[in-house]
Write an enzyme that holds these catalytic residues in place. Structure first.
Site, PDB file in Angstrom:
ATOM      1  N   ASN A 162       0.840  -1.201   0.000  1.00  0.00           N
ATOM      2  CA  ASN A 162       0.000   0.000   0.000  1.00  0.00           C
ATOM      3  C   ASN A 162       0.874   1.250   0.000  1.00  0.00           C
ATOM      4  O   ASN A 162       1.957   1.297   0.613  1.00  0.00           O
ATOM      5  CB  ASN A 162      -0.982  -0.002   1.180  1.00  0.00           C
ATOM      6  CG  ASN A 162      -0.319  -0.194   2.525  1.00  0.00           C
ATOM      7  OD1 ASN A 162       0.717  -0.850   2.623  1.00  0.00           O
ATOM      8  ND2 ASN A 162      -0.910   0.375   3.566  1.00  0.00           N
ATOM      9  N   ILE A 163       0.411   2.257  -0.721  1.00  0.00           N
ATOM     10  CA  ILE A 163       1.158   3.504  -0.905  1.00  0.00           C
ATOM     11  C   ILE A 163       0.234   4.669  -0.550  1.00  0.00           C
ATOM     12  O   ILE A 163      -0.762   4.902  -1.250  1.00  0.00           O
ATOM     13  CB  ILE A 163       1.650   3.650  -2.361  1.00  0.00           C
ATOM     14  CG1 ILE A 163       2.473   2.429  -2.770  1.00  0.00           C
ATOM     15  CG2 ILE A 163       2.457   4.931  -2.538  1.00  0.00           C
ATOM     16  CD1 ILE A 163       2.725   2.317  -4.262  1.00  0.00           C
ATOM     17  N   GLU A 164       0.531   5.371   0.520  1.00  0.00           N
ATOM     18  CA  GLU A 164      -0.328   6.473   0.967  1.00  0.00           C
ATOM     19  C   GLU A 164       0.120   7.809   0.386  1.00  0.00           C
ATOM     20  O   GLU A 164       1.222   7.933  -0.156  1.00  0.00           O
ATOM     21  CB  GLU A 164      -0.336   6.538   2.502  1.00  0.00           C
ATOM     22  CG  GLU A 164      -0.975   5.321   3.128  1.00  0.00           C
ATOM     23  CD  GLU A 164      -1.009   5.382   4.638  1.00  0.00           C
ATOM     24  OE1 GLU A 164      -1.701   4.559   5.246  1.00  0.00           O
ATOM     25  OE2 GLU A 164      -0.327   6.266   5.219  1.00  0.00           O
ATOM     26  N   CYS A 173      -3.948   0.822  -2.821  1.00  0.00           N
ATOM     27  CA  CYS A 173      -3.933  -0.378  -1.992  1.00  0.00           C
ATOM     28  C   CYS A 173      -2.917  -1.384  -2.522  1.00  0.00           C
ATOM     29  O   CYS A 173      -2.571  -1.386  -3.708  1.00  0.00           O
ATOM     30  CB  CYS A 173      -5.324  -1.016  -1.964  1.00  0.00           C
ATOM     31  SG  CYS A 173      -6.581  -0.003  -1.172  1.00  0.00           S
ATOM     32  N   GLU A 175      -3.286  -4.597  -3.025  1.00  0.00           N
ATOM     33  CA  GLU A 175      -3.839  -5.532  -3.995  1.00  0.00           C
ATOM     34  C   GLU A 175      -3.838  -4.940  -5.407  1.00  0.00           C
ATOM     35  O   GLU A 175      -3.441  -5.588  -6.376  1.00  0.00           O
ATOM     36  CB  GLU A 175      -5.270  -5.922  -3.599  1.00  0.00           C
ATOM     37  CG  GLU A 175      -5.361  -6.635  -2.268  1.00  0.00           C
ATOM     38  CD  GLU A 175      -5.523  -5.703  -1.080  1.00  0.00           C
ATOM     39  OE1 GLU A 175      -6.047  -6.139  -0.049  1.00  0.00           O
ATOM     40  OE2 GLU A 175      -5.126  -4.520  -1.184  1.00  0.00           O
ATOM     41  N   CYS A 207     -10.207  -4.343   0.665  1.00  0.00           N
ATOM     42  CA  CYS A 207     -11.324  -3.397   0.748  1.00  0.00           C
ATOM     43  C   CYS A 207     -12.299  -3.646  -0.407  1.00  0.00           C
ATOM     44  O   CYS A 207     -12.012  -4.418  -1.331  1.00  0.00           O
ATOM     45  CB  CYS A 207     -10.814  -1.962   0.716  1.00  0.00           C
ATOM     46  SG  CYS A 207     -10.179  -1.444  -0.901  1.00  0.00           S
ATOM     47  N   CYS A 210     -10.922  -2.964  -3.950  1.00  0.00           N
ATOM     48  CA  CYS A 210      -9.965  -3.988  -4.388  1.00  0.00           C
ATOM     49  C   CYS A 210     -10.673  -5.292  -4.755  1.00  0.00           C
ATOM     50  O   CYS A 210     -10.264  -5.994  -5.676  1.00  0.00           O
ATOM     51  CB  CYS A 210      -8.935  -4.246  -3.293  1.00  0.00           C
ATOM     52  SG  CYS A 210      -7.712  -2.926  -3.159  1.00  0.00           S
TER      53      CYS A 210
END
Length: 264
Positions: A162-164, A173, A175, A207, A210
């Site tokens: 995951n990359i915020e 996300c 996935e 989620c 995803c």
């Protein structure tokens, strides 16, 4: 208003009756065709003698006839099942949702939990790849690291984390990150996936976005392995997942049973 409702109800009942009558007529027609084919097959079997050049031709014809009979039998079974479901609904019986033709992908894989040591080699490989990808997660805001891995039809594993983003909605996300890697390289069919994250009380599953994204690139149900990553204080321990740790083996269709699957 009540009168209009009654008229509408009568109309719907008549419509259902017409549909049932059409199904019955179609069934009767197929039954007659089946009887004729069975009679023809019986005559051919009686006439067939010792195997020779002519006997070979007869055998091939009989094989073709058996295939046609098999196709008719499958059609008849489908019609009989549909009639039984319609009759049950008219009688007020509750039908099983998985048997409805109006719902997507009724055929689901089994869903269960199992110890990590009992997971198949393919599943363990995916979980370990997801754990490795999780270490690269960029999560300065939530501190919640997630790793994912998906096996393409060709056998190659694609991983993601995951990359915020400070804008929040611009994040990605794990996935979708993993799948996007494979899709960008031309791999649009996947056979299995895995997701790992640390939560002290429960499994972390994909989620909703995803789940829908995963279903876009599967053509039948695929297993999804879910496991807990080690807590922060044990993040660098080896092995990261113990043999007796519990793994949830779910599937793409279990995660989103009523997915949006057609725009037509």
């Amino acid at each position: 208003m009540a009168e209009k409702r009654k008229v509408l109800q009568r109309y719907m009942k008549n419509l259902n009756d017409l549909k049932d009558e059409l199904k019955r007529k179609e069934l009767e027609k197929k039954m007659k065709e089946l009887e004729l084919l069975q009679c023809e097959l019986a005559r051919r079997q009686e006439r067939s003698g010792t195997k020779c050049a002519g006997g070979k031709i007869k055998e091939l014809r009989q094989q073709k006839l058996r295939k046609v009979l098999g196709a008719y039998m499958m059609t008849l079974e489908g019609l009989l099942c549909d009639l039984a479901r319609r009759q049950a609904r008219l009688n007020g019986d509750k039908g099983r949702a998985s048997e409805s033709e109006n719902l997507p992908h009724p055929q689901m894989l089994e869903e269960y939990t199992v110890a990590f040591c009992a997971v198949g080699e393919d599943g363990r490989e995916l979980l370990e790849a997801a754990l490795s990808a999780r270490r690269c997660a960029y999560v300065p805001y939530s501190k919640f690291k997630v790793g994912a891995a998906f096996r393409a039809k060709c056998g190659r594993i694609y991983t993601g984390c995951n990359i915020e983003n400070v804008s929040f909605t611009a994040g990605n996300c794990a996935e979708r990150c993993a799948l996007a890697k494979g899709i960008s390289e031309g791999e649009k069919k996947y056979t299995a996936g895995a997701v790992v994250a640390y939560h002290p009380d429960e499994f972390t599953t994909p989620c909703g976005v995803c789940r829908q994204f995963i279903l876009e690139f599967v053509h039948r149900d695929i297993p999804i392995y879910i496991a807990k990553a080690p807590p922060p204080e044990q993040e660098n321990c080896i092995p990261a997942i113990q043999d007796d740790d519990e793994v949830l083996v779910t599937s793409a269709y279990h995660l989103l049973p009523y997915s949006f699957s057609s725009f037509e």
